[in-house]
Motif scaffolding. Structure first.
Motif, short mmCIF file in Angstrom:
data_model
loop_
_atom_site.label_atom_id
_atom_site.label_comp_id
_atom_site.label_asym_id
_atom_site.label_seq_id
_atom_site.Cartn_x
_atom_site.Cartn_y
_atom_site.Cartn_z
N ILE A 25 0.83 -1.20 0.00
CA ILE A 25 0.00 0.00 0.00
C ILE A 25 0.87 1.25 0.00
O ILE A 25 1.69 1.45 0.91
CB ILE A 25 -0.91 0.01 1.25
N GLU A 26 0.69 2.10 -0.99
CA GLU A 26 1.35 3.41 -0.97
C GLU A 26 0.49 4.41 -0.21
O GLU A 26 -0.73 4.49 -0.43
CB GLU A 26 1.59 3.94 -2.39
N LEU A 27 1.13 5.18 0.66
CA LEU A 27 0.42 6.20 1.44
C LEU A 27 1.09 7.55 1.24
O LEU A 27 2.30 7.69 1.39
CB LEU A 27 0.43 5.85 2.93
N SER A 28 0.29 8.55 0.92
CA SER A 28 0.78 9.93 0.88
C SER A 28 0.73 10.51 2.29
O SER A 28 0.17 9.91 3.21
CB SER A 28 -0.07 10.78 -0.06
N SER A 29 1.30 11.69 2.44
CA SER A 29 1.23 12.37 3.75
C SER A 29 -0.20 12.72 4.11
O SER A 29 -0.51 12.97 5.28
CB SER A 29 2.09 13.63 3.73
#
Length: 471
Positions: free
Chosen positions: A168-172
């Motif tokens: 899973i990619e998570l942004s700020s």
């Protein structure tokens, strides 16, 4: 908060982009009778009303008073919780969460851990790192989900099949959602922390704090950290097993050679990973694979079959002696510098400028004294809220002293014409704006597609992200 816990509460959705629509469909699938209100733009309101959902109220003014009328507001990631109306409503008891929090709450085991979840964050390189990790896990025969900020909302993932790993990619914008979900990720990877998204977070300090919430508040069972990032190197995480990459005793690069401790593994120069920073992030991927209990050395060679992601130092091809590189995802000065570093020794004309979020460009200007390209074209002159003029003014005295070409353009088409003229039929036109696309394009994808079209390439063939979903 699990979706089932929304039953009986006053619930609103804020935003009707892809994440907002994903949240709506996920809630409707589980709570078909729950009354919902969506706050969205006028254009989005037409689409939402077209659903014909009698239980859905559509409004276009998300005022503090209206938001405060709800127990829970499920907001899209791009909407900052630091906006005045959100802060005022929260003070009156409204709880703001995102789709990421709802997904994690539904994937907790008996120990409060989202088993087999690997979350990836970082200011630069996180999408490629996330996709590369999924690619290597799949190459090892593991059914793996690839989702998140990379282009597929978690709430859009199907219930079946159940993958062995969730990558899973998570942004700020999303790291805080994991923290408030109350569910710990199995493993979190943090690549780096540079100034970014100051308009959403309000300050550099808050951006760093929010970015690191994935580590400091979500308390992953394991953390993979970059030993060469000073902020990450200084972290103390008593609740996590920490694994470092970029250190001599683990996965690291020596020039272009990949090592595991003192063991040489491979030469990385031929790998389809754009930029040395992404080849360095291969070390993060292999460290994570090892932390998951798998044989990272045997999987490392599969990086050679990785397909690079679009809009990230993407080499489109050559036209009339000029190579075109699409790095539209670049939204910080640091990213633009990293892009230039990939083409050291080449004749380069870089196109920079976009929506002005107040990020400092002084470090970029200082770097131009030693590592200037042949030409810099600043974009957005005459367009409100664009930072091209500010960057141009900062670079002008440096260009006069060092001697590189510096020109100003109104838009992307104008900038490309100037770049071609500066190169004279030999070199690289590099779109690496160092700023978002807001105000001119819908998003970085639209900007990259337009760049490809202007360069003479089919935008449809360069835009697909491979591997999204479960495979």
């Amino acid at each position: 908060m699990h979706i089932s816990q929304l039953d009986g509460q006053r619930v609103a959705l804020w935003g009707w982009g892809r994440e907002g629509r994903a949240a709506y469909h996920a809630i409707r699938a589980r709570l078909p009778a729950l009354a919902l209100t969506v706050f969205c733009s006028d254009d989005e309101a037409t689409e939402a009303r077209a659903l014909g959902d009698a239980g859905l109220t559509v409004e276009t003014a998300a005022t503090a008073e209206r938001l405060a009328a709800f127990d829970v507001v499920v907001k899209s990631p791009g909407i900052s919780p630091y906006r005045a109306e959100a802060v005022a409503a929260a003070a009156q008891g409204t709880r703001f969460i995102g789709g990421t929090a709802l997904w994690f709450a539904g994937h907790a085991d008996a120990d409060g851990i989202a088993a087999h979840t690997v979350c990836v964050t970082g200011t630069k390189g996180k999408s490629t790192t996330t996709a590369l990790l999924a690619h290597l896990l799949r190459a090892g025969g593991h059914v793996t989900a690839l989702a998140g900020n990379i282009g597929l909302p978690l709430l859009e993932l199907p219930v079946q099949p159940v993958p062995e790993f969730w990558v899973i990619e998570l942004s700020s914008y999303q790291t805080g959602d994991v923290a408030v979900s109350g569910v710990r990720p199995e493993l979190a990877i943090a690549l780096n922390v540079f100034p970014e998204h100051l308009d959403w977070h309000g300050s550099h300090e808050r951006y760093v704090e929010d970015k690191l919430r994935l580590l400091t508040q979500a308390r992953p069972r394991m953390a993979v950290l970059n030993a060469n990032d000073p902020r990450l190197a200084a972290l103390v995480l008593p609740d996590s097993q920490v694994h470092w990459f970029g250190r001599a005793d683990g996965w690291h690069l020596r020039e272009d050679a990949l090592y595991r401790g003192d063991e040489f593994v491979m030469d990385t120069r031929a790998l389809p990973l754009p930029g040395r920073h992404n080849r360095g992030n291969l070390c993060a991927v292999l460290t994570a694979i090892e932390a998951l209990g798998l044989d990272a050395v045997s999987l490392a060679s599969h990086a050679a079959s990785f397909r690079p992601l679009p809009h990230r130092l993407q080499r489109l091809g050559t036209r009339d002696g000029i190579d075109y590189v699409n790095d539209s995802i670049s939204t910080t000065p640091h990213a633009s510098l990293a892009a230039l570093d990939c083409f050291a020794g080449r004749r380069v004309a870089i196109l920079i400028g976009g929506h002005d979020r107040g990020l400092p460009w002084e470090d970029f200007a200082a770097a131009m004294r030693e590592h200037a390209p042949m030409a810099v074209v600043t974009m957005g002159h005459g367009v409100p809220s664009q930072n091209g003029p500010r960057i141009h003014a900062l670079l002008a005295p440096v260009a006069a002293q060092v001697g590189f070409g510096l020109s100003e353009a109104t838009d992307l088409a104008d900038a490309m014409a100037q770049a071609r003229a500066a190169l004279g039929g030999d070199g690289v036109v590099l779109l690496s704006p160092g700023a978002p696309s807001f105000g001119v394009y819908r998003d970085y994808v639209a900007r990259g597609r337009h760049f490809a079209q202007l360069a003479g390439f089919d935008p449809d063939t360069i835009s697909g992200i491979p591997g999204l979903g479960i495979a």
